[in-house]
Scaffold this active site. Structure first.
Site, mmCIF file in Angstrom:
data_model
loop_
_atom_site.group_PDB
_atom_site.id
_atom_site.type_symbol
_atom_site.label_atom_id
_atom_site.label_comp_id
_atom_site.label_asym_id
_atom_site.label_seq_id
_atom_site.Cartn_x
_atom_site.Cartn_y
_atom_site.Cartn_z
ATOM 1 N N ARG A 33 0.845 -1.218 0.000
ATOM 2 C CA ARG A 33 0.000 0.000 0.000
ATOM 3 C C ARG A 33 0.878 1.265 0.000
ATOM 4 N NH1 ARG A 33 -3.183 -3.404 -1.029
ATOM 5 N NH2 ARG A 33 -4.670 -4.386 0.388
ATOM 6 N N GLU A 178 -13.507 -14.123 8.770
ATOM 7 C CA GLU A 178 -13.491 -13.437 7.470
ATOM 8 C C GLU A 178 -13.156 -14.418 6.352
ATOM 9 O OE1 GLU A 178 -10.432 -10.445 7.097
ATOM 10 O OE2 GLU A 178 -11.151 -9.780 5.155
ATOM 11 N N LYS A 220 -17.436 -11.550 8.664
ATOM 12 C CA LYS A 220 -16.945 -10.494 7.757
ATOM 13 C C LYS A 220 -16.859 -11.097 6.355
ATOM 14 C CE LYS A 220 -12.986 -7.403 7.046
ATOM 15 N NZ LYS A 220 -12.036 -6.492 7.675
ATOM 16 N N SER A 261 -14.322 -4.656 1.811
ATOM 17 C CA SER A 261 -14.530 -3.947 0.540
ATOM 18 C C SER A 261 -13.870 -4.664 -0.638
ATOM 19 C CB SER A 261 -14.067 -2.489 0.640
ATOM 20 O OG SER A 261 -12.706 -2.375 0.967
ATOM 21 N N GLY A 262 -12.854 -5.463 -0.387
ATOM 22 C CA GLY A 262 -12.322 -6.374 -1.405
ATOM 23 C C GLY A 262 -11.683 -5.755 -2.630
ATOM 24 N N GLY A 263 -11.197 -4.517 -2.535
ATOM 25 C CA GLY A 263 -10.518 -3.918 -3.686
ATOM 26 C C GLY A 263 -11.461 -3.202 -4.641
HETATM 27 C C1 5MM Z 1 -9.756 -8.357 2.606
HETATM 28 O O1 5MM Z 1 -8.987 -7.616 3.474
HETATM 29 C C2 5MM Z 1 -9.612 -7.190 4.679
HETATM 30 C C3 5MM Z 1 -10.534 -6.035 4.443
HETATM 31 O O2 5MM Z 1 -9.864 -5.060 3.678
HETATM 32 P P1 5MM Z 1 -10.540 -4.469 2.347
HETATM 33 O O3 5MM Z 1 -11.758 -3.704 2.839
HETATM 34 O O4 5MM Z 1 -9.477 -3.579 1.786
HETATM 35 O O5 5MM Z 1 -10.901 -5.612 1.470
HETATM 36 C C4 5MM Z 1 -8.510 -6.798 5.654
HETATM 37 O O6 5MM Z 1 -8.996 -6.744 6.977
HETATM 38 C C5 5MM Z 1 -7.375 -7.778 5.573
HETATM 39 O O7 5MM Z 1 -7.781 -8.983 6.153
HETATM 40 C C6 5MM Z 1 -6.204 -7.209 6.298
HETATM 41 O O8 5MM Z 1 -5.830 -6.013 5.695
HETATM 42 C C7 5MM Z 1 -5.023 -8.167 6.347
HETATM 43 O O9 5MM Z 1 -4.690 -8.567 5.054
HETATM 44 P P2 5MM Z 1 -3.251 -9.286 4.770
HETATM 45 O O10 5MM Z 1 -3.329 -9.614 3.307
HETATM 46 O O11 5MM Z 1 -2.228 -8.274 5.074
HETATM 47 O O12 5MM Z 1 -3.203 -10.488 5.639
#
Ligand code: 5MM
Length: 330
Positions: A33, A178, A220, A261-263
């Site tokens: 990021r 999640e 989630k 939000s998933g990107g």
């Molecule tokens: C899918 O990622 C989770 C939600 O973030 P978005 O709203 O951006 O989709 C997020 O909580 C994610 O689980 C964490 O950032 C940890 O991700 P990593 O890939 O660093 O384990």
């Protein structure tokens, strides 16, 4: 395990009109990021990145909880206050991501399995002493044609999520499970709905089979979306599919649902969230637990520069407000 305390925390996390910030990117993801804006990633720049969001004035008006990462829960804000304490002072519950990332699934090498069950109880006790009130574990489910995800991969991820949730409740922390169905690829909305349904079915079967108390558990999930390389769907179509899948799979007694939000583009995630919330009368409270859709616009303004902090915090607050409006039922 004191059930009453778990229920209180779950209820507080789902207080209507507010959401949960996912500020829990691992070092690898946070680096990605920051690098996207030419910001060097090191312990201090990651601390400054967290501080940008967590020290924003008034976030308690929009947030019930913040999910932290291991490095962050051990750090302080710029005024020297530990982040978990800062959140608690604001009336926001601090939580912690406790999975340890992914490994290749030995039964299906194109897929992954989330790791972190070894020594989990000990780690959770430490986080509890640091002030954490809830935990989060992410499993990643990939769609590729009709072949992926494999049934065995979904089942193994569901078993690990259930084990995590059970240990978490035993230690006295509310788990957020999640299972992220990825938005990558060119699959249709119908295929996404099918995979989401299979995934959630397996997750709740495993949760119930090990005796996780669903009244002290938060889900989630991903929104049901066509792959990002496919023709996009309207918020109404996304909402209809998402509502159908959730209503068919998620037991009524669950404490709540918070979407990732998933990107998606930040505005798109907000519109879809608003349409989902209004699509049906759901038996559980619904809100957001976004990372990118809340943080990326502010990061774009901040770019690691001191002089941009104030403007970036305004942008972050705007994103929080927009998502708060989206979850309001008129
Ligand atoms: C899918 O990622 C989770 C939600 O973030 P978005 O709203 O951006 O989709 C997020 O909580 C994610 O689980 C964490 O950032 C940890 O991700 P990593 O890939 O660093 O384990």
């Amino acid at each position: 395990m004191n059930k009453k305390q778990l229920y209180e925390v779950a209820e507080q996390l789902m207080t209507p009109g507010k959401g949960i910030l996912a500020a829990d990117e691992s070092i690898e993801t946070a680096t990605k990021r920051l690098k996207a804006f030419d910001i060097e990633s090191n312990e201090d720049s990651r601390r400054a990145y967290r501080d940008l969001f967590l020290s924003t004035e008034g976030i308690e008006n929009y947030l019930n909880g913040v999910i932290l990462f291991d490095e962050t829960i051990k750090q302080d804000n710029s005024a020297g206050i530990p982040f978990a304490q800062l959140l608690t002072q604001k009336g926001i519950l601090p939580g912690i991501k406790v999975d340890g990332g992914k490994e290749i699934d030995p039964n299906s090498p194109k897929e992954t399995l989330t790791v972190g069950l070894v020594g989990l109880a000990e780690r959770l006790s430490e986080y509890k002493h640091m002030g954490a009130k809830f935990t989060k574990w992410r499993a990643v489910i990939k769609i590729e044609g009709d072949t992926l995800p494999s049934k065995s991969n979904i089942r193994m991820e569901a078993k690990r999520l259930a084990q995590f949730a059970l240990v978490s409740q035993q230690i006295g922390l509310v788990p957020i499970v999640e299972p992220e169905v990825l938005h990558d690829g060119n699959h249709t909305l119908e295929r996404a709905a099918e995979v989401e349904q299979l995934t959630l079915q397996a997750v709740f079967e495993e949760l119930e089979s090990v005796g996780v108390d669903l009244k002290a558990l938060i889900l989630k999930p991903s929104m049901v979306l066509p792959g990002k390389d496919a023709v996009s769907s309207t918020p109404e179509e996304v909402a209809k599919s998402t509502a159908e899948v959730l209503l068919a799979t998620v037991p009524k007694k669950l404490a709540g649902v918070v979407f990732l939000s998933g990107g998606q583009e930040p505005e798109e995630a907000t519109k879809n969230l608003g349409a989902i919330v209004k699509a049906e009368k759901f038996p559980w409270p619904i809100s957001f637990s976004f990372a990118r859709a809340l943080q990326t616009p502010a990061l774009t303004v901040w770019r690691g520069k001191e002089e941009n902090i104030e403007k970036a915090r305004d942008v972050f607050t705007q994103r929080l407000k927009q998502n708060q409006l989206a979850i309001q039922l008129d």
